[in-house]
Design a protein around this motif. Structure first.
Motif, PDB file in Angstrom:
ATOM      1  N   PHE A  43      -6.298   0.939 -20.789  1.00 24.95           N
ATOM      2  CA  PHE A  43      -6.478   0.528 -19.401  1.00 24.95           C
ATOM      3  C   PHE A  43      -6.014   1.667 -18.518  1.00 24.95           C
ATOM      4  CE2 PHE A  43      -4.446  -0.837 -15.502  1.00 24.95           C
ATOM      5  CZ  PHE A  43      -5.395  -1.672 -14.914  1.00 24.95           C
ATOM      6  N   ASN A  44      -6.768   1.966 -17.435  1.00 19.94           N
ATOM      7  CA  ASN A  44      -6.266   2.890 -16.428  1.00 19.94           C
ATOM      8  C   ASN A  44      -6.899   2.548 -15.075  1.00 19.94           C
ATOM      9  OD1 ASN A  44      -8.725   4.877 -16.217  1.00 19.94           O
ATOM     10  ND2 ASN A  44      -8.249   4.765 -18.418  1.00 19.94           N
ATOM     11  N   ALA A  45      -6.128   2.780 -14.037  1.00 17.99           N
ATOM     12  CA  ALA A  45      -6.568   2.443 -12.680  1.00 17.99           C
ATOM     13  C   ALA A  45      -5.677   3.187 -11.694  1.00 17.99           C
ATOM     14  CB  ALA A  45      -6.473   0.936 -12.449  1.00 17.99           C
ATOM     15  N   TYR A  46      -6.124   3.219 -10.427  1.00 21.39           N
ATOM     16  CA  TYR A  46      -5.220   3.721  -9.393  1.00 21.39           C
ATOM     17  C   TYR A  46      -5.409   2.903  -8.128  1.00 21.39           C
ATOM     18  CZ  TYR A  46      -9.091   6.423  -7.237  1.00 21.39           C
ATOM     19  OH  TYR A  46     -10.264   6.807  -6.618  1.00 21.39           O
ATOM     20  N   THR A  47      -4.341   2.868  -7.330  1.00 23.39           N
ATOM     21  CA  THR A  47      -4.372   2.179  -6.042  1.00 23.39           C
ATOM     22  C   THR A  47      -4.223   3.209  -4.933  1.00 23.39           C
ATOM     23  OG1 THR A  47      -1.983   1.781  -6.066  1.00 23.39           O
ATOM     24  CG2 THR A  47      -3.404   0.090  -7.063  1.00 23.39           C
ATOM     25  N   ASP A  48      -4.641   2.813  -3.714  1.00 29.34           N
ATOM     26  CA  ASP A  48      -4.711   3.761  -2.599  1.00 29.34           C
ATOM     27  C   ASP A  48      -4.204   3.062  -1.341  1.00 29.34           C
ATOM     28  OD1 ASP A  48      -5.438   5.496  -0.561  1.00 29.34           O
ATOM     29  OD2 ASP A  48      -7.389   5.986  -1.422  1.00 29.34           O
ATOM     30  N   SER A  49      -3.255   3.708  -0.655  1.00 27.63           N
ATOM     31  CA  SER A  49      -2.703   3.113   0.571  1.00 27.63           C
ATOM     32  C   SER A  49      -3.746   2.935   1.658  1.00 27.63           C
ATOM     33  CB  SER A  49      -1.562   3.989   1.102  1.00 27.63           C
ATOM     34  OG  SER A  49      -2.066   5.284   1.465  1.00 27.63           O
ATOM     35  N   ASP A  53      -5.943  -3.331  -0.316  1.00 21.48           N
ATOM     36  CA  ASP A  53      -6.340  -4.549  -1.028  1.00 21.48           C
ATOM     37  C   ASP A  53      -7.340  -4.280  -2.144  1.00 21.48           C
ATOM     38  OD1 ASP A  53      -4.760  -6.124   0.686  1.00 21.48           O
ATOM     39  OD2 ASP A  53      -6.371  -6.180   2.174  1.00 21.48           O
ATOM     40  N   ASP A  54      -7.587  -3.020  -2.430  1.00 18.48           N
ATOM     41  CA  ASP A  54      -8.565  -2.656  -3.456  1.00 18.48           C
ATOM     42  C   ASP A  54      -7.914  -1.807  -4.544  1.00 18.48           C
ATOM     43  OD1 ASP A  54     -10.740  -3.924  -2.227  1.00 18.48           O
ATOM     44  OD2 ASP A  54     -11.037  -2.200  -0.888  1.00 18.48           O
ATOM     45  N   PRO A  65      -6.229  10.247  -8.669  1.00 20.16           N
ATOM     46  CA  PRO A  65      -5.306  10.959  -7.781  1.00 20.16           C
ATOM     47  C   PRO A  65      -3.935  10.291  -7.780  1.00 20.16           C
ATOM     48  CG  PRO A  65      -6.765   9.541  -6.513  1.00 20.16           C
ATOM     49  CD  PRO A  65      -7.231   9.454  -7.945  1.00 20.16           C
ATOM     50  N   VAL A  66      -2.921  11.119  -7.667  1.00 20.79           N
ATOM     51  CA  VAL A  66      -1.537  10.639  -7.569  1.00 20.79           C
ATOM     52  C   VAL A  66      -0.865  11.435  -6.455  1.00 20.79           C
ATOM     53  CG1 VAL A  66       0.666  10.331  -8.741  1.00 20.79           C
ATOM     54  CG2 VAL A  66      -1.461  10.087 -10.026  1.00 20.79           C
ATOM     55  N   GLY A  67      -0.194  10.745  -5.543  1.00 20.15           N
ATOM     56  CA  GLY A  67       0.433  11.416  -4.406  1.00 20.15           C
ATOM     57  C   GLY A  67      -0.421  11.309  -3.165  1.00 20.15           C
ATOM     58  N   SER A  79      -1.724   7.648  -3.381  1.00 22.56           N
ATOM     59  CA  SER A  79      -2.188   6.931  -4.574  1.00 22.56           C
ATOM     60  C   SER A  79      -1.133   6.896  -5.667  1.00 22.56           C
ATOM     61  CB  SER A  79      -3.465   7.578  -5.124  1.00 22.56           C
ATOM     62  OG  SER A  79      -4.494   7.557  -4.162  1.00 22.56           O
ATOM     63  N   ARG A  80      -1.202   5.820  -6.446  1.00 21.37           N
ATOM     64  CA  ARG A  80      -0.387   5.681  -7.644  1.00 21.37           C
ATOM     65  C   ARG A  80      -1.305   5.249  -8.789  1.00 21.37           C
ATOM     66  NH1 ARG A  80       4.209   2.066  -4.517  1.00 21.37           N
ATOM     67  NH2 ARG A  80       4.927   3.760  -3.114  1.00 21.37           N
ATOM     68  N   ALA A  81      -1.018   5.735  -9.979  1.00 26.09           N
ATOM     69  CA  ALA A  81      -1.869   5.452 -11.141  1.00 26.09           C
ATOM     70  C   ALA A  81      -1.145   4.519 -12.105  1.00 26.09           C
ATOM     71  CB  ALA A  81      -2.252   6.749 -11.850  1.00 26.09           C
ATOM     72  N   TYR A  82      -1.949   3.777 -12.879  1.00 26.14           N
ATOM     73  CA  TYR A  82      -1.402   2.802 -13.836  1.00 26.14           C
ATOM     74  C   TYR A  82      -2.145   2.933 -15.159  1.00 26.14           C
ATOM     75  CZ  TYR A  82       0.735   0.879  -9.658  1.00 26.14           C
ATOM     76  OH  TYR A  82       1.468   0.734  -8.496  1.00 26.14           O
TER      77      TYR A  82
END
Length: 421
Positions: A43-49, A53-54, A65-67, A79-82
């Motif tokens: 599993f991998n994903a990232y969120t974005d400020s 909500d996405d 992207p991270v940072g 962004s942060r990654a998981y």
């Protein structure tokens, strides 16, 4: 914008295997010892400020992207990654070290500032920037690699994995981010290549067992001290290891020496056979070119990390010298050089073979007119044998007999003249 549904993500995350390895895991190399488990993220994903909500699941090309960065429209993105890793079946009792490798995208500036952390989280379940998964335990700093390209920073997640395995969890979930002190600073932003992210787990190693089953010619023919030959031959040794979950890749090592000089040890050519517990390693001894004499050999097993103990020695004799005298042959039913035809086609006669004074004779080979068709053991070394044999055609023929020693050397032939009715 969501690019995959949580239901589909859950299906991917639940892929497991009943075997002792893990989905995406590969065994350690047969040449270079790698980690016991090398697991790609399931599993991998990232969120974005900028889109709180996405969540972007399984990003295109695996690039996450991270940072903090600013796009061409002037919008700021943080962004942060998981990532999630399947850890079912891993051996916690032998856990030594676990790292996550976090390579940058190909061509990234490896001299740029880097400050990343990895932290264990609860399972990612439809989360986003506004509702991130709960974090667990302390964050671990990512250590940059020494080499500039490829850039493969690592994070030590041994404690995280140990806690997950202790609780019998089947997945390890992590968050990858720039820590708060630098998260808003653009020069610390990175782009991870999730296609190459790995969880690499190394277990404590136990050396392989001492080989207990040695064989010659085939693995089913036990090694015996009275084995003698004048030819090349194969030797075998069983390979076993206490490390069974996962099993190590095992390779044989063998040595031989003349018993007249135990210090003159030379390696035995080993076959390409290697594998897991229970297989036999093989070697090849060039008996045709060895000088006559008595030799010993032994074997041990290598698991790409340690050698096991040497086996007990097994001995063999090289003998290129044939018995000195041809055998004697006599028969009451077929006297030699009978002036008149006697016996008949397919008419059995009794024949006595003797070693004729050659003490190393253990068998006799025989057949009609110079062709060997049968063999019989002597009653004792240097002894005799009695056989029943018949000619297959009438007229003048010979019963050809050779004395044979333990190494397979044959004496000069004895051609016993027959006049068959």
């Amino acid at each position: 914008m969501r690019v995959a549904t949580p239901r589909w993500i859950a299906a991917v995350a639940l892929l497991t295997t009943a075997a002792s390895t893990v989905v995406g895991a590969v065994p350690a190399s047969a040449d270079i010892a790698g980690p016991h488990y090398d697991v790609e993220s399931s599993f991998n994903a990232y969120t974005d400020s900028a889109s709180p909500d996405d969540t972007t699941y399984f990003p295109s090309g695996g690039l996450a992207p991270v940072g903090t960065s600013v796009d061409e429209n002037g919008v700021t993105h943080t962004s942060r990654a998981y990532a999630g890793f399947d850890i079912s079946g891993m051996n916690d009792s032998r856990l030594q070290r676990a790292v996550v490798t976090l390579p940058d995208e190909l061509g990234a500036d490896c001299t740029a500032a880097r400050d990343l952390t990895v932290r264990r989280t609860a399972a990612f379940d439809g989360n986003d920037w506004a509702d991130p998964p709960a974090t667990q335990g302390a964050a671990v700093a990512v250590t940059p690699s020494d080499a500039c390209q490829p850039v493969t920073p690592t994070a030590d997640v041994t404690t995280m994995l140990d806690r997950a395995l202790t609780k019998h969890e089947t997945e390890l979930w992590i968050e990858i981010r720039v820590p708060q002190r630098h998260e808003a600073t653009k020069r610390f932003a990175r782009t991870l290549s999730f296609n190459d992210v790995r969880l690499q787990v190394t277990l404590t190693n136990q050396a392989p067992d001492k080989p207990a089953k040695l064989g010659v010619n085939t693995s089913d023919q036990p090694c015996t001290d009275n084995f003698a030959t004048n030819s090349d031959f194969d030797v075998f040794a069983n390979m076993s290891d206490r490390d069974r979950n996962p099993g190590d890749v095992l390779t044989p090592e063998m040595e031989m020496w003349p018993t007249s000089d135990a210090s003159a040890v030379t390696p035995v050519d080993t076959g390409i056979q290697s594998g897991f517990d229970g297989l036999f390693g093989s070697g090849y001894i060039h008996g045709k070119t060895l000088p006559d004499g008595r030799y010993g050999w032994h074997a041990r097993t290598y698991d790409q990390r340690a050698y096991g103990p040497w086996s007990d020695p097994c001995y063999f004799t090289i003998d290129h010298v044939a018995p000195a005298t041809a055998p004697t042959v006599a028969s009451p039913d077929y006297p030699e050089n009978s002036p008149t035809p006697i016996g008949g086609t397919f008419d059995y006669g009794t024949f006595l073979f003797t070693a004729n004074g050659s003490a190393d004779v253990v068998a006799f080979a025989y057949g009609m007119d110079g062709f060997q068709s049968a063999r019989v053991d002597a009653d004792q070394p240097g002894g005799a044998a009695v056989v029943s044999w018949y000619p297959t055609s009438s007229g003048h023929h010979s019963l050809t007999v050779w004395s044979v020693d333990a190494a397979g050397n044959r004496s000069q032939p004895r051609n016993y003249a027959l006049n068959v009715a």
